[in-house]
Scaffold this motif. Sequence first.
Motif, PDB file in Angstrom:
ATOM      1  N   UNK A   3      -8.239  30.658-117.829  1.00 17.72           N
ATOM      2  CA  UNK A   3      -7.586  31.576-118.777  1.00 17.72           C
ATOM      3  C   UNK A   3      -8.573  32.119-119.799  1.00 17.72           C
ATOM      4  N   UNK A   4      -9.472  31.250-120.247  1.00 16.16           N
ATOM      5  CA  UNK A   4     -10.415  31.678-121.279  1.00 16.16           C
ATOM      6  C   UNK A   4     -11.491  32.614-120.724  1.00 16.16           C
ATOM      7  N   UNK A   5     -11.935  32.367-119.492  1.00 18.97           N
ATOM      8  CA  UNK A   5     -13.055  33.127-118.947  1.00 18.97           C
ATOM      9  C   UNK A   5     -12.638  34.371-118.165  1.00 18.97           C
ATOM     10  N   UNK A   6     -11.357  34.475-117.809  1.00 19.57           N
ATOM     11  CA  UNK A   6     -10.914  35.644-117.050  1.00 19.57           C
ATOM     12  C   UNK A   6     -11.102  36.920-117.862  1.00 19.57           C
ATOM     13  N   UNK A   7     -10.817  36.848-119.168  1.00 20.24           N
ATOM     14  CA  UNK A   7     -10.986  38.027-120.011  1.00 20.24           C
ATOM     15  C   UNK A   7     -12.440  38.482-120.038  1.00 20.24           C
ATOM     16  N   UNK A   8     -13.372  37.543-120.035  1.00 16.64           N
ATOM     17  CA  UNK A   8     -14.790  37.897-120.024  1.00 16.64           C
ATOM     18  C   UNK A   8     -15.171  38.559-118.702  1.00 16.64           C
ATOM     19  N   UNK A   9     -14.686  38.019-117.598  1.00 17.60           N
ATOM     20  CA  UNK A   9     -15.022  38.571-116.288  1.00 17.60           C
ATOM     21  C   UNK A   9     -14.433  39.961-116.083  1.00 17.60           C
ATOM     22  N   UNK A  26     -15.316  45.185-119.405  1.00  8.33           N
ATOM     23  CA  UNK A  26     -16.418  46.087-119.072  1.00  8.33           C
ATOM     24  C   UNK A  26     -17.552  45.984-120.092  1.00  8.33           C
ATOM     25  N   UNK A  27     -17.216  45.500-121.287  1.00  3.54           N
ATOM     26  CA  UNK A  27     -18.237  45.438-122.333  1.00  3.54           C
ATOM     27  C   UNK A  27     -19.128  44.212-122.210  1.00  3.54           C
ATOM     28  N   UNK A  28     -18.659  43.181-121.539  1.00  3.46           N
ATOM     29  CA  UNK A  28     -19.442  41.953-121.414  1.00  3.46           C
ATOM     30  C   UNK A  28     -20.673  42.197-120.538  1.00  3.46           C
ATOM     31  N   UNK A  29     -21.805  41.626-120.948  1.00  2.00           N
ATOM     32  CA  UNK A  29     -23.025  41.817-120.173  1.00  2.00           C
ATOM     33  C   UNK A  29     -23.065  40.846-118.993  1.00  2.00           C
ATOM     34  N   UNK A  30     -24.069  40.989-118.158  1.00  2.00           N
ATOM     35  CA  UNK A  30     -24.169  40.190-116.945  1.00  2.00           C
ATOM     36  C   UNK A  30     -24.351  38.708-117.263  1.00  2.00           C
ATOM     37  N   UNK A  31     -25.115  38.401-118.316  1.00  2.00           N
ATOM     38  CA  UNK A  31     -25.350  36.998-118.668  1.00  2.00           C
ATOM     39  C   UNK A  31     -24.047  36.312-119.066  1.00  2.00           C
ATOM     40  N   UNK A  32     -23.184  37.028-119.815  1.00  2.00           N
ATOM     41  CA  UNK A  32     -21.907  36.443-120.229  1.00  2.00           C
ATOM     42  C   UNK A  32     -20.998  36.208-119.024  1.00  2.00           C
ATOM     43  N   UNK A  33     -21.000  37.151-118.096  1.00  2.41           N
ATOM     44  CA  UNK A  33     -20.167  36.984-116.897  1.00  2.41           C
ATOM     45  C   UNK A  33     -20.677  35.848-116.018  1.00  2.41           C
ATOM     46  N   UNK A  34     -22.001  35.738-115.898  1.00  4.21           N
ATOM     47  CA  UNK A  34     -22.562  34.628-115.122  1.00  4.21           C
ATOM     48  C   UNK A  34     -22.213  33.283-115.747  1.00  4.21           C
ATOM     49  N   UNK A  35     -22.270  33.218-117.081  1.00  7.24           N
ATOM     50  CA  UNK A  35     -21.925  31.978-117.770  1.00  7.24           C
ATOM     51  C   UNK A  35     -20.445  31.644-117.589  1.00  7.24           C
ATOM     52  N   UNK A  36     -19.568  32.659-117.574  1.00 10.38           N
ATOM     53  CA  UNK A  36     -18.142  32.437-117.366  1.00 10.38           C
ATOM     54  C   UNK A  36     -17.873  31.913-115.951  1.00 10.38           C
ATOM     55  N   UNK A  37     -18.524  32.521-114.968  1.00 10.00           N
ATOM     56  CA  UNK A  37     -18.355  32.059-113.590  1.00 10.00           C
ATOM     57  C   UNK A  37     -18.864  30.636-113.417  1.00 10.00           C
ATOM     58  N   UNK A  38     -19.984  30.320-114.057  1.00  9.27           N
ATOM     59  CA  UNK A  38     -20.530  28.958-113.955  1.00  9.27           C
ATOM     60  C   UNK A  38     -19.598  27.939-114.604  1.00  9.27           C
ATOM     61  N   UNK A  39     -18.979  28.317-115.728  1.00  9.56           N
ATOM     62  CA  UNK A  39     -18.038  27.408-116.382  1.00  9.56           C
ATOM     63  C   UNK A  39     -16.822  27.149-115.505  1.00  9.56           C
TER      64      UNK A  39
END
Length: 439
Positions: free
Chosen positions: A126-132, A135-148
């Motif tokens: 629930x917390x990381x879906x919004x990041x993924x 469109x404004x989130x950068x690639x590093x933030x999305x990678x960190x969300x997927x890893x979490x």
Amino acid sequence: MSGEDGSPEASAPRRPEAASGAAATQQQSLSLTQDAWRRFRRRRSSVIAMSTLAAVVVLSVLTPLLPLQPPDRDQTKQKFAPPTASPLWLETFELDLEQIDKLAAQLPEKREAQRAAAAALAQTRREKTAVLESDAADKAAKDAAEEAINDAFRASSQARAAVSNLVQSAYADAGFPKLGPVARWMVRTRYAVFGGYELNSLCGRDKLGRDILSRIFWGSRISLIVGVVATLVSLVIGVTYGAVSGYAGGWIDNLMMRIVDVLYSIPFIFVVIFLISVLTEDEVREVLEQYGVDRITVFYLVVGAIYWLTMARVVRGQVLSLKNELFVEAALSMGVSQRGIIFRHIVPNLFSIVIVYLTLTIPRVILFEAFLSFLGLGVEAPDVSWGLLADQGIKVITPVKIYWWLILFPSVAIGVTLFALNFLGDGLRDAFDPKLKNQ
């Protein structure tokens, strides 16, 4: 008025015409099912086949209760031992009930940890879906969300595995495959009844010293379940598809049957191999295991989804002959919906056809499972099936030494079951065939 012997004329023997008429009336009073069962019992081969199949199913279900050697117990010192019945009984079976009870006492704590890990995974998603999805989130933030999310998923999977493997580890030490609660209770009951006694290797041993007879019995559980479940899946799809196509008629029927024709033109063996290969990839497997879908479940569904084509054609042809009957018109005049007419009035009249097709499809599915296991795409160790046993027997046959028992006994088990199912299907087909009613 009396006869010459003084007896009433009413007590005279009944005329042959009257007797035959009464017999004909009694025969006409039988229902279709009763008449089919009467004609089925006249075929000795079909009755023997049904009895054989019933014995195979009962023994398969009760396998954990039988005094057989554990199917996965490694006894390398006795590898490739030939069949022997001297002595008939061994006193070598062991089951550490004290350790099992000790591990069972830890289950509540482990289950609580599993629930906590599942809740943590849901919260992380629930917390990381919004990041993924941002469109404004950068690639590093999305990678960190997927890893979490992946870390939370692995923790949840490990917690679930800890629960399922806790008590099972004690049974695995004794040489048993993965057991459910009922099978574990049956093993304990077997130990209480027979103690340490178990049958000798009447069918020989394999390259790891495991008892072939025990592995045949345990393999029957998976082979029969694969055949029945996959056939039921194909039955549900085929009956629904064929009934809708036949009742709808017109361009809908033509379109649905052309789809069946196209699917028939595709070599289904390659489709099954492709689907199983894709769905058992590591990444896909992890996602499926999250929802409790393992490889054997995928196998059930994929094989069942392939075998529905013939059933759809058979049902469609029967529905075409039934949809203009008077009982269908009566249901229409009473305001019954189209769905109700198909599934409440027409499909029940196809029961005999469905039963016959069921008995003829199960052998094909069992044989197909054996073929895929032979290719290494079916049941995988530590599970065991008849196809897997045949594959293992073929692999150890060399020009130097032929261990005939490794291939003979699994093949006999497959052959007896397939013969019984085919004879049963032939008997049911003849019993329900109205053209053979007077034969």
